[in-house]
Design an enzyme around this catalytic site. Sequence first.
Site, mmCIF file in Angstrom:
data_model
loop_
_atom_site.group_PDB
_atom_site.id
_atom_site.type_symbol
_atom_site.label_atom_id
_atom_site.label_comp_id
_atom_site.label_asym_id
_atom_site.label_seq_id
_atom_site.Cartn_x
_atom_site.Cartn_y
_atom_site.Cartn_z
ATOM 1 N N PRO A 37 -17.432 -21.698 -75.147
ATOM 2 C CA PRO A 37 -17.146 -21.014 -73.893
ATOM 3 C C PRO A 37 -17.038 -19.498 -74.016
ATOM 4 C CG PRO A 37 -15.220 -22.225 -74.673
ATOM 5 C CD PRO A 37 -16.386 -22.654 -75.519
ATOM 6 N N ASN A 38 -17.608 -18.848 -73.001
ATOM 7 C CA ASN A 38 -17.551 -17.394 -72.817
ATOM 8 C C ASN A 38 -18.410 -16.602 -73.795
ATOM 9 O OD1 ASN A 38 -15.621 -17.525 -70.622
ATOM 10 N ND2 ASN A 38 -14.170 -18.210 -72.165
ATOM 11 N N ARG A 58 -18.281 -8.923 -72.232
ATOM 12 C CA ARG A 58 -16.918 -9.433 -72.323
ATOM 13 C C ARG A 58 -16.128 -8.643 -73.375
ATOM 14 N NH1 ARG A 58 -15.700 -14.838 -75.877
ATOM 15 N NH2 ARG A 58 -13.504 -14.933 -75.363
ATOM 16 N N TYR A 109 -15.588 -7.737 -78.945
ATOM 17 C CA TYR A 109 -16.790 -8.513 -79.268
ATOM 18 C C TYR A 109 -18.060 -7.676 -79.359
ATOM 19 C CZ TYR A 109 -13.572 -12.319 -78.239
ATOM 20 O OH TYR A 109 -12.484 -13.167 -78.253
ATOM 21 N N ASN A 123 -19.635 -21.511 -83.238
ATOM 22 C CA ASN A 123 -18.534 -20.718 -82.703
ATOM 23 C C ASN A 123 -18.028 -21.481 -81.485
ATOM 24 O OD1 ASN A 123 -16.705 -18.930 -81.662
ATOM 25 N ND2 ASN A 123 -18.035 -17.130 -81.855
ATOM 26 N N ALA A 176 -12.645 -20.601 -77.703
ATOM 27 C CA ALA A 176 -11.245 -21.009 -77.577
ATOM 28 C C ALA A 176 -11.023 -22.491 -77.898
ATOM 29 C CB ALA A 176 -10.739 -20.693 -76.178
ATOM 30 N N HIS A 229 -9.237 -23.616 -81.107
ATOM 31 C CA HIS A 229 -7.783 -23.659 -81.261
ATOM 32 C C HIS A 229 -7.152 -24.896 -80.633
ATOM 33 C CE1 HIS A 229 -8.833 -19.626 -82.337
ATOM 34 N NE2 HIS A 229 -9.174 -19.322 -81.093
ATOM 35 N N GLU A 277 -17.758 -22.863 -89.388
ATOM 36 C CA GLU A 277 -17.004 -22.290 -88.260
ATOM 37 C C GLU A 277 -17.152 -20.772 -88.298
ATOM 38 O OE1 GLU A 277 -12.787 -23.306 -88.150
ATOM 39 O OE2 GLU A 277 -12.368 -21.482 -87.002
ATOM 40 N N HIS A 325 -16.524 -16.930 -86.215
ATOM 41 C CA HIS A 325 -15.927 -16.119 -85.146
ATOM 42 C C HIS A 325 -16.383 -14.681 -85.289
ATOM 43 C CE1 HIS A 325 -13.405 -19.432 -84.034
ATOM 44 N NE2 HIS A 325 -13.141 -19.601 -85.319
ATOM 45 N N ILE A 326 -16.594 -14.070 -84.148
ATOM 46 C CA ILE A 326 -16.980 -12.653 -84.124
ATOM 47 C C ILE A 326 -15.779 -11.802 -84.551
ATOM 48 C CG2 ILE A 326 -17.742 -10.763 -82.635
ATOM 49 C CD1 ILE A 326 -18.959 -13.039 -80.789
ATOM 50 N N SER A 327 -14.638 -12.096 -83.962
ATOM 51 C CA SER A 327 -13.431 -11.306 -84.234
ATOM 52 C C SER A 327 -12.666 -11.893 -85.421
ATOM 53 C CB SER A 327 -12.535 -11.288 -82.990
ATOM 54 O OG SER A 327 -12.087 -12.604 -82.688
ATOM 55 N N ARG A 381 -5.244 -11.656 -84.837
ATOM 56 C CA ARG A 381 -5.042 -11.559 -83.391
ATOM 57 C C ARG A 381 -3.790 -12.359 -82.977
ATOM 58 N NH1 ARG A 381 -10.513 -12.543 -80.302
ATOM 59 N NH2 ARG A 381 -9.181 -11.762 -78.612
HETATM 60 C C1 DQA Z 1 -13.899 -16.199 -80.828
HETATM 61 C C2 DQA Z 1 -12.380 -16.124 -81.034
HETATM 62 C C3 DQA Z 1 -11.683 -17.085 -80.104
HETATM 63 O O1 DQA Z 1 -10.275 -17.002 -80.281
HETATM 64 C C4 DQA Z 1 -12.006 -16.746 -78.662
HETATM 65 O O2 DQA Z 1 -11.389 -17.687 -77.803
HETATM 66 C C5 DQA Z 1 -13.448 -16.635 -78.409
HETATM 67 C C6 DQA Z 1 -14.285 -15.953 -79.390
HETATM 68 C C7 DQA Z 1 -14.643 -15.162 -81.690
HETATM 69 O O3 DQA Z 1 -15.847 -15.319 -81.864
HETATM 70 O O4 DQA Z 1 -14.039 -14.194 -82.164
HETATM 71 O O5 DQA Z 1 -13.938 -17.008 -77.356
HETATM 72 O O6 DQA Z 1 -14.335 -17.480 -81.231
#
Ligand code: DQA
Length: 143
Positions: free
Chosen positions: A9-10, A17, A22, A71, A74, A77, A95, A97-99, A104
């Site tokens: 998602p997102n 965003r 990101y 990825n 959310a 989690h 797995e 993640h960008i961040s 965080r």
């Molecule tokens: C994310 C980190 C997640 O906590 C967040 O909900 C995302 C992006 C990342 O790529 O850093 O949607 O997966």
Amino acid sequence: MKIAVINGPNLNLVGRREPEIYGHMSMDEYLCGLVSQFPDVSFVTYQSNHEGDIIDELQRVGFDVDGIVLNAGAYTHTSIAIADAIRAITAPVVEVHISDVQSREPYRRVSMIKDACVAVIAGYGLDSYRRAVEWLIERHPND
Ligand code: DQA
């Protein structure tokens, strides 16, 4: 070698965003460049904002491809169902993640899926995806 990149998602909004977290490049533009960097890899890419659709895609490609870059956004989690899907399939899942989720909010430091994955790569911006592809290639050097 076949690799699936699955975004949750997102992640379709990357570039627009929260760019301070990101970045400014769109996911489509990034993935186009990624695919061209690995001419010997056959990629399939997928994005959904819906948990069940992500599980369907994991099941669809998970017995066919040599590795999956996931990825889960959310859902990382929260989703025991995605963790179960990762355990159910044969392809190794990285797995991504960008961040840097570990630096965080506390709720982002928890991953429901990490124990089902072969590796976690986070905090390198979009380059986390390239690093995950490299990881999978190194694991399957003869494919
Ligand atoms: C994310 C980190 C997640 O906590 C967040 O909900 C995302 C992006 C990342 O790529 O850093 O949607 O997966």
